[in-house]
Write an enzyme that holds these catalytic residues in place. Structure first.
Site, PDB file in Angstrom:
ATOM      1  N   PRO A 191      19.298  -1.477   9.513  1.00  0.00           N
ATOM      2  CA  PRO A 191      20.919  -1.986   9.298  1.00  0.00           C
ATOM      3  C   PRO A 191      21.214  -1.255  10.510  1.00  0.00           C
ATOM      4  O   PRO A 191      22.295  -1.708  10.913  1.00  0.00           O
ATOM      5  CB  PRO A 191      20.710  -0.282   8.142  1.00  0.00           C
ATOM      6  CG  PRO A 191      19.181  -0.371   7.763  1.00  0.00           C
ATOM      7  CD  PRO A 191      18.317  -1.290   8.291  1.00  0.00           C
ATOM      8  N   THR A 192      20.152  -0.292  11.443  1.00  0.00           N
ATOM      9  CA  THR A 192      20.387  -0.192  13.165  1.00  0.00           C
ATOM     10  C   THR A 192      20.636  -1.286  13.739  1.00  0.00           C
ATOM     11  O   THR A 192      21.640  -1.247  14.548  1.00  0.00           O
ATOM     12  CB  THR A 192      19.882   1.119  12.920  1.00  0.00           C
ATOM     13  OG1 THR A 192      19.915   2.390  11.713  1.00  0.00           O
ATOM     14  CG2 THR A 192      19.837   1.287  14.798  1.00  0.00           C
ATOM     15  N   LYS A 224      10.672   1.521  19.026  1.00  0.00           N
ATOM     16  CA  LYS A 224      11.544  -0.258  18.157  1.00  0.00           C
ATOM     17  C   LYS A 224      12.354  -0.057  17.962  1.00  0.00           C
ATOM     18  O   LYS A 224      13.179  -1.069  18.567  1.00  0.00           O
ATOM     19  CB  LYS A 224      10.497   0.125  16.693  1.00  0.00           C
ATOM     20  CG  LYS A 224      10.821  -1.041  15.901  1.00  0.00           C
ATOM     21  CD  LYS A 224      10.264  -1.149  14.775  1.00  0.00           C
ATOM     22  CE  LYS A 224      10.359  -2.560  13.378  1.00  0.00           C
ATOM     23  NZ  LYS A 224      10.093  -2.311  12.430  1.00  0.00           N
ATOM     24  N   CYS A 382      48.372  31.316   0.318  1.00  0.00           N
ATOM     25  CA  CYS A 382      50.254  30.184   0.006  1.00  0.00           C
ATOM     26  C   CYS A 382      50.074  30.112  -1.577  1.00  0.00           C
ATOM     27  O   CYS A 382      50.805  31.549  -1.645  1.00  0.00           O
ATOM     28  CB  CYS A 382      49.763  28.781   1.030  1.00  0.00           C
ATOM     29  SG  CYS A 382      50.768  28.269   1.052  1.00  0.00           S
ATOM     30  N   HIS A 508      48.120  30.466   5.843  1.00  0.00           N
ATOM     31  CA  HIS A 508      46.794  29.413   5.835  1.00  0.00           C
ATOM     32  C   HIS A 508      45.541  29.688   6.537  1.00  0.00           C
ATOM     33  O   HIS A 508      45.090  29.765   8.136  1.00  0.00           O
ATOM     34  CB  HIS A 508      46.417  27.528   5.940  1.00  0.00           C
ATOM     35  CG  HIS A 508      47.291  27.411   4.204  1.00  0.00           C
ATOM     36  ND1 HIS A 508      46.717  27.108   3.237  1.00  0.00           N
ATOM     37  CD2 HIS A 508      48.870  26.893   4.433  1.00  0.00           C
ATOM     38  CE1 HIS A 508      47.444  26.461   2.534  1.00  0.00           C
ATOM     39  NE2 HIS A 508      48.504  26.013   3.511  1.00  0.00           N
ATOM     40  N   GLU A 510      42.658  30.357   6.557  1.00  0.00           N
ATOM     41  CA  GLU A 510      41.175  29.593   7.095  1.00  0.00           C
ATOM     42  C   GLU A 510      40.901  28.810   7.982  1.00  0.00           C
ATOM     43  O   GLU A 510      40.453  27.938   8.101  1.00  0.00           O
ATOM     44  CB  GLU A 510      40.963  28.766   5.354  1.00  0.00           C
ATOM     45  CG  GLU A 510      41.912  27.853   5.327  1.00  0.00           C
ATOM     46  CD  GLU A 510      42.869  27.853   4.136  1.00  0.00           C
ATOM     47  OE1 GLU A 510      43.914  29.372   4.289  1.00  0.00           O
ATOM     48  OE2 GLU A 510      43.806  27.384   3.984  1.00  0.00           O
TER      49      GLU A 510
HETATM   50  N1  GLN Z   1      53.085  24.329  -3.173  1.00  0.00           N
HETATM   51  C1  GLN Z   1      52.971  25.839  -2.433  1.00  0.00           C
HETATM   52  C2  GLN Z   1      54.949  25.374  -1.508  1.00  0.00           C
HETATM   53  O1  GLN Z   1      54.849  24.733  -1.173  1.00  0.00           O
HETATM   54  C3  GLN Z   1      52.540  25.981  -2.142  1.00  0.00           C
HETATM   55  C4  GLN Z   1      52.397  25.434  -0.732  1.00  0.00           C
HETATM   56  C5  GLN Z   1      50.640  25.166  -0.152  1.00  0.00           C
HETATM   57  O2  GLN Z   1      49.586  26.379  -1.131  1.00  0.00           O
HETATM   58  N2  GLN Z   1      49.935  24.529   0.701  1.00  0.00           N
HETATM   59  O3  GLN Z   1      55.517  26.534  -1.305  1.00  0.00           O
END
Ligand code: GLN
Length: 546
Positions: A191-192, A224, A382, A508, A510
């Site tokens: 495949p490669t 190879k 959020c 957010h 994260e």
């Molecule tokens: N639905 C919510 C808003 O629009 C939260 C959005 C989210 O969690 N990213 O404010």
């Protein structure tokens, strides 16, 4: 003059091109080379902002408010530098630019074609980040798999650039799969060979082959592959499956992937890579001292990619606290007042995830109530923060129909609603508060102790906001607005006064957690959950580490 590394993928998708690109960039960065990574996606959507998480996983948001592919999250987590609008380009964006130019008459009556007009625009964007002199090396990951119809213009642009740029300024890495056939007990290279042949037919010849494999590649196999694919033997890199993505830079270092690139790009004078911090993190990750269980309450829990950045943030924060974070996915649609205790009893912390729409909402509110009443560490992101506000309004303030106007436009108590300003933007087609905004933290609050400061910037992606008309009422009953946008007064953080750890954020966090700088909120949440777990076990007379 910046140098360019293109990363293409063959045989199948999901081989982890993003992780390989990020790992190589990490190794170059650890040698002192200034790198960035960009992703070119062949789909026609302008950006993944409108894509269902089931289709494309999480939508990653940059400081400058671009909604991008989740691979940009990996780039940031590995390199610890922010990406931007320019780091994610789609076919949709390319065509939009070209068509806009055509409408403006910029092509002076010429027929507008894929070659050269579309490929010229692709090339312009590929070189863009190299123009501002901030980077020595630009890595470009091409989404999709070689051979896809929609990838062709991108491969053609790479072909032209390998021809146009000086030889030592550009190289191509092809990521491929060497499957292991259990019945034959053999690794298969065919495949490669085919995928390299396909790439060559399009005029692009890879300098390096990174081979994903479950079994080690012997020297014979490497030879190879090298011979049939026309690359040097040392340019055949083994990429074994790793226990964690964060191990991949170390594996690639062992395979000397970075050295081959330095040689090809004629980058001299750089010392050995300094990976001390990275390895310190890996050690902590691999040898945790205890284990805690966090419940992730969401509606896409069966799809891990939908909460990618959250899950990675837990890995960073867990390592920082030297605990293994075990995530239990709880589908909010199935939580009821009757079963909530059963479902959440074994948890050491509860995270209510971001999200949109009505589905699973009531389950989230019930889960928040449980965490509030049982002093279980709670973290709402959020939509999770909005649920905490609604729960408080309904069950503490007694506003029984309190809701967000997103879910119930007719509620008499719109504790979460859309601001007038935002409504105007919505009418113009742009819809969300996106990207980085400042937030001022209340001195003496839990938030201040988490961030060790009062001025922060975090990234947003939402439409609805805490309704300040209810602020006084909430605060006098114990739900404090501990972070606000300094310009607009919008509430960004809420926390409960008499609870060991109950915090909700409109943004957010994260999206800014990296290996070298884990998000403070995740680090503190895990610390609180660890403490909760220790107290719980102590009171039950069990061992903490059991
Ligand atoms: N639905 C919510 C808003 O629009 C939260 C959005 C989210 O969690 N990213 O404010």
């Amino acid at each position: 003059m910046a140098k360019y590394i293109f990363v293409t993928g063959g045989v199948t998708s999901s081989l982890g091109k993003g992780i390989i690109a990020a790992s190589l960039a990490k190794l170059l960065q650890a040698r002192g080379i200034r790198c960035t990574i960009q992703k070119f996606d062949p789909y026609i959507n302008i950006d993944p902002g409108t894509l269902n998480p089931y289709e494309h996983g999480e939508c990653f948001v940059t400081d400058d408010g671009a909604e991008t592919d989740l691979d940009l999250g990996h780039y940031e987590r590995f390199l610890n530098i922010p990406t931007s609008q320019a780091n994610n380009v789609t076919t949709g964006k390319i065509y939009q630019t070209v068509i806009n130019k055509e409408r403006a008459g910029e092509f002076l009556g010429k027929t507008v074609q894929v070659v050269p007009h579309i490929t010229d625009e692709i090339k312009r964007r590929m070189l863009l980040l190299g123009k501002d002199k901030n980077f020595d090396v630009i890595l470009t990951e091409l989404g999709g798999t070689v051979g896809d119809i929609e990838s062709l213009p991108f491969v053609e642009a790479v072909r032209q650039l390998t021809w146009e740029l000086p030889e030592e300024d550009v190289m191509v890495i092809h990521l491929t799969l060497i499957p292991y056939l259990k019945a034959a007990k053999e690794l298969k290279t065919k495949p490669t060979q085919h995928s390299v042949k396909m790439l060559s037919e399009n005029g692009v010849h890879p300098d390096v082959l990174v081979c994903r494999t479950e079994e080690p590649l012997s020297n014979d196999i490497k030879k190879k592959i090298a011979q049939f694919c026309n690359v040097k033997t040392e340019a055949v890199i083994e990429a074994m499956d790793a226990s964690t993505i964060y191990e991949v830079p170390v594996l690639m270092l062992r395979e000397k992937l970075d050295l081959i690139c330095l040689k090809k790009l004629n980058l001299t004078g750089y010392g050995e890579p300094n990976l001390d911090k990275w390895k310190g993190f890996l050690d902590k990750l691999k040898y945790p001292k205890s284990k805690i269980t966090i419940g992730l309450i969401g509606k896409y829990v069966e799809l891990q990619d939908a909460y990618k950045s959250i899950l990675e943030s837990f890995i960073h924060a867990g390592a920082m606290n030297e605990v293994k974070v075990n995530i239990v996915n709880v589908h909010s649609e199935f939580i009821t007042a009757e079963n909530v205790a059963d479902k959440l009893e074994l948890l050491d912390g509860l995270l209510v995830a971001p999200g949109f729409g009505l589905r699973g909402i009531e389950g989230k509110i019930i889960a928040v109530k449980y965490a509030r009443e049982n002093k279980l560490p709670f973290f709402g992101i959020c939509l999770g923060m909005q649920m905490a506000v609604i729960e408080f309004a309904r069950n503490v303030l007694g506003l029984t129909d309190a809701h967000s106007t997103e879910m119930n436009p007719n509620t008499t108590n719109p504790v979460i609603s859309m601001m007038e300003e935002q409504k105007k933007i919505t009418n113009m087609g742009g819809t969300m508060r996106l990207g980085s905004y400042p937030c001022t933290i209340l001195p003496g609050s839990l938030a201040e102790s988490i961030y060790h400061g009062t001025e922060i910037n975090e990234r947003h992606r939402h439409r609805y906001e805490f309704n300040n008309e209810y602020l006084e009422q909430m605060e006098s009953a114990g739900l404090i607005a501990s972070g606000k946008n300094p310009a607009t007064g919008l509430v960004e953080i809420v926390e409960l006064k008499d609870h060991p750890f109950f915090i909700g954020v409109q943004y957010h966090p994260e999206l800014k957690s990296t290996v070298e700088a884990p998000a403070p909120l995740f680090v503190s949440f895990i610390a609180a959950a660890k403490e909760y777990s220790e107290v719980k076990h102590a009171s039950k007379g069990t061992f903490v580490n059991s």
